[in-house]
Design a protein around this motif. Structure first.
Motif, PDB file in Angstrom:
ATOM      1  N   ASP A   1       0.803  -1.221   0.000  1.00  0.00           N
ATOM      2  CA  ASP A   1       0.000   0.000   0.000  1.00  0.00           C
ATOM      3  C   ASP A   1       0.838   1.275   0.000  1.00  0.00           C
ATOM      4  N   HIS A   2       2.107   1.149  -0.325  1.00  0.00           N
ATOM      5  CA  HIS A   2       2.989   2.313  -0.345  1.00  0.00           C
ATOM      6  C   HIS A   2       2.714   3.150  -1.588  1.00  0.00           C
ATOM      7  N   GLN A   3       2.667   4.463  -1.413  1.00  0.00           N
ATOM      8  CA  GLN A   3       2.557   5.357  -2.562  1.00  0.00           C
ATOM      9  C   GLN A   3       3.952   5.555  -3.125  1.00  0.00           C
ATOM     10  N   ILE A   4       4.159   5.032  -4.314  1.00  0.00           N
ATOM     11  CA  ILE A   4       5.486   5.012  -4.924  1.00  0.00           C
ATOM     12  C   ILE A   4       5.688   6.296  -5.725  1.00  0.00           C
ATOM     13  N   GLU A   5       6.729   7.030  -5.388  1.00  0.00           N
ATOM     14  CA  GLU A   5       7.038   8.248  -6.124  1.00  0.00           C
ATOM     15  C   GLU A   5       7.569   7.876  -7.506  1.00  0.00           C
ATOM     16  N   LYS A   6       6.951   8.426  -8.537  1.00  0.00           N
ATOM     17  CA  LYS A   6       7.312   8.067  -9.903  1.00  0.00           C
ATOM     18  C   LYS A   6       8.780   8.363 -10.197  1.00  0.00           C
ATOM     19  N   GLU A   7       9.241   9.537  -9.798  1.00  0.00           N
ATOM     20  CA  GLU A   7      10.626   9.911 -10.074  1.00  0.00           C
ATOM     21  C   GLU A   7      11.593   8.940  -9.405  1.00  0.00           C
ATOM     22  N   GLU A   8      11.269   8.505  -8.205  1.00  0.00           N
ATOM     23  CA  GLU A   8      12.164   7.612  -7.469  1.00  0.00           C
ATOM     24  C   GLU A   8      12.250   6.236  -8.123  1.00  0.00           C
ATOM     25  N   ILE A   9      11.109   5.662  -8.484  1.00  0.00           N
ATOM     26  CA  ILE A   9      11.140   4.314  -9.067  1.00  0.00           C
ATOM     27  C   ILE A   9      11.841   4.344 -10.422  1.00  0.00           C
ATOM     28  N   ILE A  10      11.670   5.427 -11.172  1.00  0.00           N
ATOM     29  CA  ILE A  10      12.359   5.538 -12.457  1.00  0.00           C
ATOM     30  C   ILE A  10      13.866   5.619 -12.255  1.00  0.00           C
ATOM     31  N   GLN A  11      14.283   6.345 -11.205  1.00  0.00           N
ATOM     32  CA  GLN A  11      15.718   6.422 -10.909  1.00  0.00           C
ATOM     33  C   GLN A  11      16.280   5.037 -10.587  1.00  0.00           C
ATOM     34  N   TYR A  12      15.544   4.249  -9.811  1.00  0.00           N
ATOM     35  CA  TYR A  12      15.976   2.875  -9.515  1.00  0.00           C
ATOM     36  C   TYR A  12      16.131   2.073 -10.809  1.00  0.00           C
ATOM     37  N   TRP A  13      15.124   2.169 -11.679  1.00  0.00           N
ATOM     38  CA  TRP A  13      15.170   1.425 -12.945  1.00  0.00           C
ATOM     39  C   TRP A  13      16.412   1.803 -13.750  1.00  0.00           C
ATOM     40  N   MET A  14      16.705   3.094 -13.748  1.00  0.00           N
ATOM     41  CA  MET A  14      17.842   3.559 -14.541  1.00  0.00           C
ATOM     42  C   MET A  14      19.153   3.002 -14.004  1.00  0.00           C
ATOM     43  N   GLU A  15      19.356   3.110 -12.688  1.00  0.00           N
ATOM     44  CA  GLU A  15      20.625   2.654 -12.118  1.00  0.00           C
ATOM     45  C   GLU A  15      20.739   1.131 -12.160  1.00  0.00           C
ATOM     46  N   GLU A  16      19.609   0.440 -12.155  1.00  0.00           N
ATOM     47  CA  GLU A  16      19.611  -1.024 -12.226  1.00  0.00           C
ATOM     48  C   GLU A  16      19.903  -1.509 -13.646  1.00  0.00           C
TER      49      GLU A  16
ATOM     50  N   LEU B   1      30.324   3.588 -10.749  1.00  0.00           N
ATOM     51  CA  LEU B   1      29.323   4.402 -10.066  1.00  0.00           C
ATOM     52  C   LEU B   1      28.793   5.504 -10.979  1.00  0.00           C
ATOM     53  N   LYS B   2      27.468   5.523 -11.141  1.00  0.00           N
ATOM     54  CA  LYS B   2      26.800   6.536 -11.950  1.00  0.00           C
ATOM     55  C   LYS B   2      26.033   7.540 -11.083  1.00  0.00           C
ATOM     56  N   LYS B   3      25.708   7.122  -9.872  1.00  0.00           N
ATOM     57  CA  LYS B   3      24.887   7.993  -9.029  1.00  0.00           C
ATOM     58  C   LYS B   3      25.386   7.944  -7.588  1.00  0.00           C
ATOM     59  N   LEU B   4      25.646   9.116  -7.019  1.00  0.00           N
ATOM     60  CA  LEU B   4      26.058   9.243  -5.619  1.00  0.00           C
ATOM     61  C   LEU B   4      25.243  10.357  -4.994  1.00  0.00           C
TER      62      LEU B   4
END
Length: 863
Positions: free
Chosen positions: A405-420, A592-595
């Motif tokens: 039931d967590h409200q997932i922030e769109k910007e955050e999940i996209i950032q995860y996808w990118m770094e993954e 490392l791409k993101k710090l």
């Protein structure tokens, strides 16, 4: 005989009356009747007109004016009397017309009087302050859901049942039914307050208490324990019962039983008249909490087909070649509303019969060997999942790493996808983010993710989440938001694990020596928002191929040197680690791409940072300014997002003069003691804080700046003292606590054609927005929102011209000398017949004015 005697007596009465009056009613009887019928018709027509107008105006949150209600009641009474008179007239005889004529005339006059009273100024409705809740968005109920709704509603409106339990499997429509019930209760007078709480699998007492108190528009201290909070909440509810009246509480998605008193919920009784409704998948919860059970079952085949056809689209539902395949697809859903809606969204617009036949075959394949209903649900829902390409499947599964039931922030999940590495490399971070938003939109449209009211977030339905975790059960270990106090048992750490999410827990320690082997497949480890105070030296040795490491919002003071050996690491997130003062060397972290170090206690640039040439996202907005030499930034040729704090203007000017083009940035220029809240790099922002702006000295802005903030700056008389000539992309400007500022712009700024938002707070010397004699025509041509607060010298806000036609919101408060919002340009009087002056604001939807003691009017024409 009695009737004849009465008629004779009437004749005798009239013998004594003046003959002239008697003859008038007798002679003009037909005219009196015609006038009566005309008055009756006129009042009926007037009544219908008022009723139609009332129907148009009396929407949600509105109620008829009392004078209107009284008039309608009077009309009803007079028309009823008129019908009685009409019957008498139809039965009357010529001999007694004089008596009837008098009655008809009196009734006619009464009808005309009521008709004359039916003229009301303005609208017929007022705001209904008795509204107890806001309607919830929902969909229409189908089939037996209506009877279930009526059963629940009956219990709520009756007096015999206080605790109601709505039971059924996941995705069967329990929440949908309860939303409909909730909306139907709103206009009822029985309940003075309706409270809706989503509980979810892991009962969090503090969270439930907070949600209830929030809906009561009250607060509970965070530092108090749950028992004390329960006592205070109980007191609040009892006071509401005593002062306002009874309430109904809906607890949605309850997975385990709990005592109401642990929360502070007052137990429903016949005496207090309160009700508690809960929805759950468990009959055991219903039994143990003493609820009257209302069972929700799957839809019948007929009902399921109706629901599916209503969602799949008319062009598909009416295609005769697809009817048999659609029936088979619906049959495989076994009457589960969630599965039906999901499949309908998935097959919408597909008219190829072979695709439909394949859909049937795929669904049958998943369901064939499944034993229980829960797996059957996964089988139906998995069909939508399997239609995604492999990359999108991985993106979808990643959403299951968040708590239920967590409200997932769109910007955050996209950032995860990118770094993954789940999004294809597309040449720039901006293009990849656009791709990520496109994928999220696809998930929403296909009912794989739920839209949230705030469009910046999405939600994963718990059944979909269960399904995703079921699919990834050997590769994912997700115990997010489980209130864990220590790491999962070592036997749960399988060698095939690829992703581990332990975010939103209370883990405070990690065992010094984990007996688990290395995990060569593990790429993601999410430990954010825990209470970790220390991480053992050997911990990261278990994860040699880790790509994503999120340790944000933990109170540890240091990190083990073994973190330096994570050579595959692409993202290291240490946001809000306030006690962390230094990092081990990052020299070997070449991938490392993101710090991100935002809000951390880091005091020095990590050793080897300048060698990380693959960095694309660098966040150095720590609690202290740590970038000592802007020359270090020359090496970061691939940098696309940058967040940093410069502590002097020299460093800032040096950096901005040499910097490469960035996709986003959030840059603070401040000598000391920065503000706590610095906006993240969601656009291109520069914030000057506690800076002296010396007239004549250049304050350079990036040519592509979109947001400019000034806080506690001094020296500048206007923003023209900053180099604005290149700020052609500026969209938002915020100025706060700048005590020397006399105008925002001392001269017109034609280049600011994109300025859409202007926020001005606590500017004690501000006299005008634009210097005297300068037109605001160009400067504010795109302005949509303006906020002006606590600026006590300014007397007039805008000059009236066509420049303000895009304004949507004006908010002005605590401006003690303000006399007028919009004034004519100087030299233009009311008698000049100047056709160029337009008081036209076609897009203005919000006007907020408060604490303006000298305000005389909105604009000159309106005074």
């Amino acid at each position: 005989m009695a009737e004849l005697v009465g008629q004779i007596l009437e004749v005798i009465k009239f013998i004594g009356r003046p003959a002239r009056k008697y003859l008038k009613y007798q002679r003009k009887f037909t005219k009196y009747v015609a006038d009566f019928k005309q008055a009756q018709d006129d009042l009926l027509a007037k009544n219908e007109d008022i009723q139609r107008q009332l129907d148009d105006e009396c929407g949600y949150g509105k109620m008829p004016k009392q004078e209107v209600e009284r008039w309608l009641k009077k009309v009803e009474e007079k028309l009823a009397h008129a019908q009685h008179v009409e019957v008498k007239v139809s039965k009357g005889k010529c001999l007694f017309r004089s008596s009837l004529g008098k009655l008809v005339d009196e009734t006619t006059q009464a009808l005309k009087e009521v008709h004359a009273e039916g003229h009301f100024s303005g609208r017929l409705v007022v705001n209904d302050h008795s509204i107890v809740a806001v309607k919830l968005p929902t969909q229409n109920l189908v089939g037996h859901q209506v009877s279930v709704r009526d059963e629940i509603y009956g219990y709520l409106m009756g007096d015999d049942v206080g605790m109601i339990g709505v039971c059924g499997m996941g995705g069967i429509g329990k929440t949908t039914i309860m939303k409909d019930v909730y909306n139907r209760l709103i206009p009822e007078a029985k309940f003075k307050k309706l409270i809706w709480i989503t509980v979810s699998r892991n009962i969090d007492i503090r969270s439930i208490q907070k949600d209830i108190v929030s809906q009561l528009q009250k607060e509970l201290p965070d530092h108090e324990n749950t028992i004390v909070r329960a006592g205070k909440l109980s007191k609040m509810l009892r006071e509401m019962l005593r002062k306002q009246g009874r309430y109904a509480l809906i607890l949605d998605d309850v997975w385990s039983s709990f005592p109401l008193e642990d929360i502070g919920i007052v137990e429903p009784t016949k005496d207090n008249g309160c009700k508690v409704v809960l929805t759950t998948r468990s009959e055991e919860v219903i039994r143990s909490m003493g609820c009257t059970k209302v069972q929700v079952t799957c839809l019948s085949m007929h009902e399921a087909i109706d629901l599916f056809l209503s969602k799949v689209g008319q062009d598909i539902s009416e295609n005769p070649t697809l009817k048999s395949s659609m029936r088979l697809v619906v049959g495989e859903c076994d009457g589960l509303p969630l599965a039906l809606v999901t499949l309908a969204a998935c097959m919408k617009g597909i008219s190829n019969p072979r695709v439909w036949k394949n859909a049937v075959n795929e669904l049958r394949g998943y369901v064939r060997n499944i034993r229980d209903m829960e797996d059957k649900v996964f089988g139906s829902l998995k069909f939508s999942y399997d239609r995604l390409n492999t990359g999108d499947q991985d993106c979808f599964s990643y959403c299951a790493l968040y708590p239920e039931d967590h409200q997932i922030e769109k910007e955050e999940i996209i950032q995860y996808w990118m770094e993954e590495g789940l999004l294809d490399e597309m040449g720039s971070r901006e293009a990849m983010e656009d791709n990520g938003h496109s994928i999220l939109e696809k998930f929403e449209q296909n009912s794989l993710l739920e839209r949230v009211e705030n469009s910046a977030y999405v939600k994963m339905h718990d059944v979909f989440r269960d399904m995703a975790l079921h699919i990834k059960r050997k590769r994912f270990m997700v115990k997010a938001g489980k209130q864990l106090k220590e790491l999962p048992n070592e036997e749960e750490w399988g060698e095939d694990l690829e992703k581990v999410s332990l975010m939103y827990n209370s883990i405070s320690a990690i065992p010094q020596h984990m007996k688990c082997p290395k995990f060569p497949k593990l790429t993601t480890l999410l430990l954010s928002r825990n209470y970790l105070r220390e991480i053992p030296e050997s911990f990261f040795e278990h994860f040699p191929n880790l790509k994503i490491l999120d340790l944000s919002h933990n109170p540890f003071e240091s990190l083990p040197s073994s973190i330096s050996a994570l050579e595959k690491l692409t993202a290291l997130l240490l946001i809000g680690c306030y006690y962390l003062e230094s990092l081990p060397s990052v020299l070997k972290l070449q991938a490392l791409k993101k710090l991100r170090l935002r809000g951390s206690g880091i005091k020095e640039i990590p050793q080897g940072l300048e060698m990380l040439v693959n960095l694309r996202y660098l966040d150095l907005l720590a609690m202290h300014p740590i970038l000592r030499n802007p020359e270090q930034m020359r090496e970061f040729n691939k940098l696309e997002v940058f967040e940093v704090w410069f502590c002097n203007m020299g460093d800032w000017n040096m950096y901005v003069g040499q910097r490469k083009r960035l996709h986003k940035y959030s840059i603070l220029v401040c000598p000391l003691y920065r503000s706590k809240d610095i906006p993240s790099a969601s656009s291109k922002l520069v914030l000057f804080e506690r800076i002296e702006i010396i007239i004549g000295d250049a304050v350079i802005l990036p040519y592509d700046i979109q947001q400019l903030h000034l806080k506690h700056c001094y020296g500048a008389r206007s923003l023209n003292d900053i180099t604005l000539r290149d700020a052609i992309h500026l969209k938002g400007c915020t100025v706060e606590d700048c005590f020397d500022l006399e105008s925002i712009f001392s001269s017109k700024c034609d280049q600011l054609k994109k300025l859409a938002s202007l926020t001005l707070r606590n500017l004690p010397d501000l006299i005008v927005l634009v210097g005297v004699g300068e037109s605001s025509l160009s400067t504010f041509s795109s302005l949509k929102e303006i906020t002006l607060c606590s600026s006590h010298k300014i007397q007039k806000l805008f000059e009236a011209d066509r420049a303000l036609h895009n304004l949507e919101k004006i908010e002005v408060n605590y401006c003690l000398q303000l006399e007028e919002i919009i004034t004519e340009p100087e030299g233009e009087g009311m008698g000049t017949n100047n056709d160029s002056i337009k008081y036209n604001f076609p897009r203005l939807t919000t006007l907020i004015l408060s604490n303006l003691p000298k305000l005389k009017g909105i604009c000159s024409e309106m005074q």
